[in-house]
Write an enzyme that holds these catalytic residues in place. Structure first.
Site: not given
Length: 388
Positions: A129, A243-244, A337, A341
């Site tokens: 919620e 779920e975990r 990394q 770029g």
């Protein structure tokens, strides 16, 4: 392949799933990421292939296979580089459908579970919620009993499939004065009057529809109560182990994919007259991160084996999510990394992976909450029990 856990049949399943994903899903991923909508046809294709029924009873169209088919399913979904698509699929198959299968009446299962397995219906699980976050017991949404119905009022947020699903599995207080002991679980049709959904604009998981939902005098039949009244909290807690663990498996799989991509890139990128996989600083970073991923994967497989054999592995699953998601974030940071770029350019996969992975330590219980849960178990000797 690790034959402690995977048979030849598992390996064949993985290969066929890889081929399916490359043919049917990958060509559409960029479009779905850009538009934030997963086209309906793909759900039916998953259903036709039996992928939504891996863990579910044959009676409703499922295959009733062991948990390692699910592990393969989760791992391969992470390797098509769309955390949002993967989340939409597994939130349907292992969040919403788990409750329908475990708590739904025979009538509900025949209608909703069968259609979910076939890909004709999409489900979502509505627990979190706006002002509650990980405080499940503190939810404010209510379901007030009338003569032959319940009337739901309240709101939910961060709901995967919250916009486009056909039904909602909703947790609401049927006895607010009892706190967490006064919660129940309901199934609600999307077209029920009084439901509204607002799509959230997210950093990552762009392909999935994540929503804030409002329930304004939403009236549903009493038959849409799932399981026992006021037993919703134990049901939710019981399924948190799965779920975990799912999120832990997702994490090790995306980290593994990032490493594979980075290593391939490093073998081709040249600097100072040699490929960059020859530089010791980069080699040792890859060695370190690969070791962490391998340890996380081994722990997750062991935990999955115990869960498949009926153990209540809530502690181990909580540890899996806590550490695997942390490792994945660090691995993907370093892999980005390695690309220099280019890692920051959207034409390469690491930028999306970096954004998608960041939800790992947040969704399904934040890392801060998980640490306290683990502390209660290992310091205070708290023993969490499955629902009876």
């Amino acid at each position: 392949m690790n034959h402690m856990y995977f048979s030849e049949e598992h390996d064949m399943f993985r290969k066929s799933l890889q081929e399916f994903l490359q043919k049917e899903v990958v060509p559409h991923i960029d479009k779905w990421e850009e538009e934030g909508t997963i086209e309906r046809f793909i759900w039916k294709k998953f259903g036709d292939m039996g992928y939504f029924g891996l863990a579910y009873p044959e009676k409703y169209g499922g295959l009733d296979l062991d948990l390692f088919y699910t592990i393969i399913f989760l791992e391969e979904l992470q390797k098509i580089n769309s955390g949002g698509f993967a989340a939409a699929i597994w939130a349907h198959a292992y969040l919403a459908m788990t409750h329908v299968n475990k708590e739904g009446s025979e009538e509900i299962k025949e209608k909703y579970l069968s259609a979910s397995i076939s890909g004709d219906m999409i489900g979502c699980l509505c627990i979190t919620e706006p002002f509650g976050g990980s405080d499940v017991a503190g939810m404010k949404t209510t379901a007030v009993e009338k003569e032959d119905s319940f009337v739901i009022n309240g709101s939910k947020t961060f709901i995967t499939n919250g916009v486009y699903s056909d039904y909602l599995v909703v947790a609401a207080k049927t006895a607010p004065e009892k706190g967490g002991k006064g919660m129940s679980i309901f199934i609600v049709d999307r077209d029920t009057p009084g439901i509204s959904a607002t799509k959230l604009n997210k950093l990552g998981w762009r392909a999935s529809d994540t929503a804030e939902l409002a329930f304004d005098n939403v009236e549903i039949p009493k038959s849409h109560l799932m399981g026992e009244r006021n037993q919703g909290f134990p049901y939710i807690m019981q399924h948190f182990a799965l779920e975990r663990l799912i999120m832990g498996v997702n994490a090790h799989a995306r980290a593994e994919y990032a490493l594979e991509y980075a290593i391939q890139y490093m073998s081709e990128r040249e600097a100072f007259g040699q490929t960059i996989d020859k530089f010791q600083a980069l080699r040792h970073k890859i060695a370190e991160r690969s070791s962490e991923v391998e340890m996380a994967k081994a722990f997750n497989y062991t935990t999955a084996k115990r869960l498949d054999e009926g153990e209540y592995v809530v502690k181990e699953a909580t540890m899996s999510k806590l550490l695997s998601t942390k490792i994945a974030d660090e691995v993907i940071y370093d892999c980005l990394q390695m690309l220099g770029g280019y890692g920051y350019v959207e034409d390469y996969p690491l930028a999306r992976m970096f954004r998608d992975s960041r939800l790992g330590p947040i969704g399904g219980g934040t890392s801060e909450i998980l640490k306290e849960i683990i502390a209660k178990m290992v310091i205070d000797n708290k023993d969490y029990k499955p629902a009876t």
